[in-house]
Design an enzyme around this catalytic site. Structure first.
Site, mmCIF file in Angstrom:
data_model
loop_
_atom_site.group_PDB
_atom_site.id
_atom_site.type_symbol
_atom_site.label_atom_id
_atom_site.label_comp_id
_atom_site.label_asym_id
_atom_site.label_seq_id
_atom_site.Cartn_x
_atom_site.Cartn_y
_atom_site.Cartn_z
ATOM 1 C CG LEU A 218 -1.978 -1.035 1.329
ATOM 2 C CD1 LEU A 218 -2.638 -1.009 2.713
ATOM 3 C CD2 LEU A 218 -3.033 -0.785 0.260
ATOM 4 N N GLY A 219 2.026 1.167 0.584
ATOM 5 C CA GLY A 219 2.892 2.340 0.673
ATOM 6 C C GLY A 219 4.049 2.046 1.598
ATOM 7 C CD GLU A 220 9.582 1.475 1.870
ATOM 8 O OE1 GLU A 220 9.444 1.347 0.632
ATOM 9 O OE2 GLU A 220 10.588 1.106 2.497
ATOM 10 C CE LYS B 119 2.237 2.507 9.375
ATOM 11 N NZ LYS B 119 2.260 3.812 10.049
ATOM 12 C CB VAL C 101 1.706 0.093 4.776
ATOM 13 C CG1 VAL C 101 0.326 -0.196 5.340
ATOM 14 C CG2 VAL C 101 2.446 1.078 5.691
ATOM 15 C CG ASP D 136 4.663 12.844 12.323
ATOM 16 O OD1 ASP D 136 5.114 13.870 11.753
ATOM 17 O OD2 ASP D 136 4.952 11.695 11.966
ATOM 18 N N GLY E 25 8.503 6.023 7.115
ATOM 19 C CA GLY E 25 9.706 5.929 7.928
ATOM 20 C C GLY E 25 9.751 4.655 8.767
ATOM 21 C CG PHE E 26 6.984 1.728 11.603
ATOM 22 C CD1 PHE E 26 7.302 1.959 12.935
ATOM 23 C CD2 PHE E 26 6.494 0.476 11.244
ATOM 24 C CE1 PHE E 26 7.144 0.959 13.894
ATOM 25 C CE2 PHE E 26 6.327 -0.525 12.193
ATOM 26 C CZ PHE E 26 6.659 -0.287 13.518
ATOM 27 N N GLY E 27 8.343 1.679 7.906
ATOM 28 C CA GLY E 27 8.546 0.517 7.039
ATOM 29 C C GLY E 27 7.425 0.406 6.025
HETATM 30 N N1 LIG Z 1 -4.588 1.848 7.531
HETATM 31 C C1 LIG Z 1 -4.205 2.061 6.271
HETATM 32 N N2 LIG Z 1 -5.027 1.792 5.241
HETATM 33 C C2 LIG Z 1 -4.657 2.012 3.961
HETATM 34 N N3 LIG Z 1 -3.455 2.504 3.606
HETATM 35 C C3 LIG Z 1 -2.575 2.789 4.575
HETATM 36 C C4 LIG Z 1 -2.885 2.578 5.958
HETATM 37 N N4 LIG Z 1 -1.820 2.970 6.707
HETATM 38 C C5 LIG Z 1 -0.892 3.393 5.823
HETATM 39 N N5 LIG Z 1 -1.336 3.284 4.549
HETATM 40 C C6 LIG Z 1 -0.597 3.635 3.327
HETATM 41 O O1 LIG Z 1 0.758 3.428 3.534
HETATM 42 C C7 LIG Z 1 1.487 4.636 3.313
HETATM 43 C C8 LIG Z 1 2.656 4.689 4.265
HETATM 44 O O2 LIG Z 1 2.180 4.966 5.558
HETATM 45 P P1 LIG Z 1 3.125 5.303 6.762
HETATM 46 O O3 LIG Z 1 2.249 5.828 7.832
HETATM 47 O O4 LIG Z 1 3.947 4.113 7.070
HETATM 48 O O5 LIG Z 1 4.133 6.371 6.231
HETATM 49 P P2 LIG Z 1 3.965 7.919 5.898
HETATM 50 O O6 LIG Z 1 2.887 8.487 6.769
HETATM 51 O O7 LIG Z 1 3.770 8.066 4.420
HETATM 52 O O8 LIG Z 1 5.344 8.529 6.281
HETATM 53 P P3 LIG Z 1 5.932 8.793 7.732
HETATM 54 O O9 LIG Z 1 6.717 7.606 8.086
HETATM 55 O O10 LIG Z 1 6.741 9.999 7.559
HETATM 56 O O11 LIG Z 1 4.744 8.987 8.656
HETATM 57 C C9 LIG Z 1 0.458 5.739 3.506
HETATM 58 O O12 LIG Z 1 0.784 6.888 2.794
HETATM 59 C C10 LIG Z 1 -0.816 5.097 2.978
HETATM 60 O O13 LIG Z 1 -0.888 5.261 1.588
HETATM 61 MG MG LIG Z 2 2.155 7.875 8.419
#
Ligand SMILES: Nc1ncnc2c1ncn2[C@@H]1O[C@H](COP(=O)(O)OP(=O)(O)OP(=O)(O)O)[C@@H](O)[C@H]1O
Ligand SMILES: [Mg+2]
Length: 422
Positions: free
Chosen positions: A97-99, A126, A105, A221, A101-103
């Site tokens: 779904l995405g990535e 995640k 998803v 954040d 700083g934590f890793g």
């Molecule tokens: N519960 C969720 N349902 C659907 N997509 C999600 C969910 N959580 C995260 N994602 C997807 O994964 C991506 C990465 O999320 P994540 O919170 O790990 O990083 P980020 O917010 O983009 O960056 P940062 O680490 O700086 O917070 C998000 O932008 C979103 O597109």
């Molecule tokens: Mg995030």
């Protein structure tokens, strides 16, 4: 400090480090609140005992699981790595779904074949990047905060996994992803004005819930990538890895190492490390500016004087005549003139340099709700170039005109003509 796009985070200044950031809340066996206390949303937070990071890192994963299971009971599911592998096809890239700083998803599906009583639903899993700069502390903060905080505008944590070095989080799946993707990804369809307002109101309600508690939680954040959207564009806040309990007793702030994301962090927090709920209000104002302008809080690809959104937009916020110069061209005038004026004014108050001049969340919600359902669309009342009544549209002789057709003055010229902003 994180950059706006998934960069490692680190302190911005060294002078504001304090031991405070080596401490995290923990409600484990030596200080375990009763189950009924946990169901009272965030009320039990103060009963968390503070442990040092080194203390936590000495705990084995078995001990952590035991403590979390005792604390959260059936409110959170304790998953095994093998189970989460199975539901995400071994963390397949097809399910990515995405990535951040934590890793990474990944999307997965759960139902009661995994745990009795578990609702059949899609989930987002995640997975901590062990090589990354975030780790156990952020994972634990997320479990502890989101495990207790339940609100329609906070993303729901369904469960977690702690096995050896592996740390995972399982959330409800948010079908429309993040606000960041909708606002800034080229291929996405532009969000209509009414939807932007709805998202701002939903996110504001999430923050108001955190700030309104007896012991306020500072989110720390707030940014577009942490605002997730359900199928109806209801906004929910995610990512509590940086969240902190607000000051206790007569203290006015908590002192902490400066963390967050460039472009969103309040200037006084960056320079002093003093964190208050007003730091979140500043970040909220930055997101309002992103909703208005369609520009990122920090955009290194733009000319130097336009990279920081707040600095660039500030002089334009004082009147609707100026504000239209910076409106998101993708809205093409399909916005309420009064609505953006109200949001622009609110954004200006939220990003005030003096934290005392920033409004509180309940007032912000009231203002935003009063801007809903206005019908004075710029394009129909001649406030947008090319609209029937404007008669103003002349070709694109400069960059501003190319963007929105107004022939606006440059930010520097507008700033020079402005009374000094707060
Ligand atoms: N519960 C969720 N349902 C659907 N997509 C999600 C969910 N959580 C995260 N994602 C997807 O994964 C991506 C990465 O999320 P994540 O919170 O790990 O990083 P980020 O917010 O983009 O960056 P940062 O680490 O700086 O917070 C998000 O932008 C979103 O597109
Ligand atoms: Mg995030």
């Amino acid at each position: 400090m994180r950059s706006t796009k998934s960069q490692p985070w680190r302190p911005l200044t060294s002078k504001c480090c304090s031991a405070d950031d080596h401490i995290i809340f923990r409600s484990f066996s030596r200080c375990r609140p009763s189950k009924s206390e946990f169901s009272k949303n965030i009320a039990p937070m103060p009963s968390f005992r503070k442990f040092s990071l080194s203390d936590i890192s000495r705990s084995s994963s078995a001990r952590i699981n035991e403590d979390l299971a005792q604390s959260f009971g059936q409110d959170l599911y304790d998953f095994q790595l093998g189970e989460l592998r199975a539901i995400t096809q071994n963390f397949s890239s097809n399910f990515l779904l995405g990535e951040g700083g934590f890793g990474r998803v990944h999307k997965g599906y759960v139902d009661d074949s995994l745990r009795p009583g578990l609702k059949a639903q899609p989930v987002a899993v995640k997975l901590l990047d062990i090589e990354g700069l975030q780790g156990h502390r952020e994972w634990l903060a997320e479990v502890i905060f989101l495990g207790q905080l339940r609100h329609p505008n906070l993303v729901k944590l369904i469960g977690y996994c702690c096995e050896d070095e592996e740390r995972l989080l399982v959330y409800e799946f948010m079908p429309r992803g993040s606000l960041e993707n909708h606002l800034f990804k080229r291929l996405s369809i532009s969000l209509p004005w009414g939807t932007r307002l709805k998202i701002a109101i939903g996110a504001a309600k999430g923050l108001a819930f955190l700030h309104g508690a007896e012991n306020p939680v500072i989110y720390r954040d707030f940014k577009t990538s942490n605002v997730l959207l359900d199928s109806d564009f209801n906004a929910k806040l995610s990512d509590f890895g940086l969240a902190k309990m607000g000051p206790e007793g007569s203290n006015t702030h908590v002192t902490t190492r400066v963390m967050g994301t460039y472009g969103y962090a309040a200037p006084e927090y960056v320079s002093t490390g003093h964190l208050t709920t007003k730091s979140d209000i500043y970040s909220f104002g930055v997101v309002l500016l992103e909703l208005l302008t369609g520009r990122r809080a920090m955009d290194k690809k733009r000319p130097k004087n336009e990279q920081n959104l707040v600095d660039w937009a500030r002089p334009y916020l004082i009147s609707s005549r100026r504000l239209r110069c910076i409106m998101d061209p993708r809205l093409a005038g399909q916005y309420s003139v009064k609505g953006v004026k109200g949001m622009g004014l609110l954004a200006q108050q939220c990003v005030s340099l003096n934290p005392k001049d920033r409004p509180k969340m309940p007032a912000i919600i009231e203002t935003l709700e009063s801007l809903q359902n206005l019908k004075d669309m710029a394009v129909t009342c001649g406030q947008w170039p090319g609209s029937p009544k404007s008669g103003r549209y002349v070709g694109p002789p400069n960059r501003m005109r190319r963007e929105n057709g107004f022939g606006c003055k440059s930010a520097a010229a507008v700033a020079a003509a402005s009374p000094r902003s707060k």
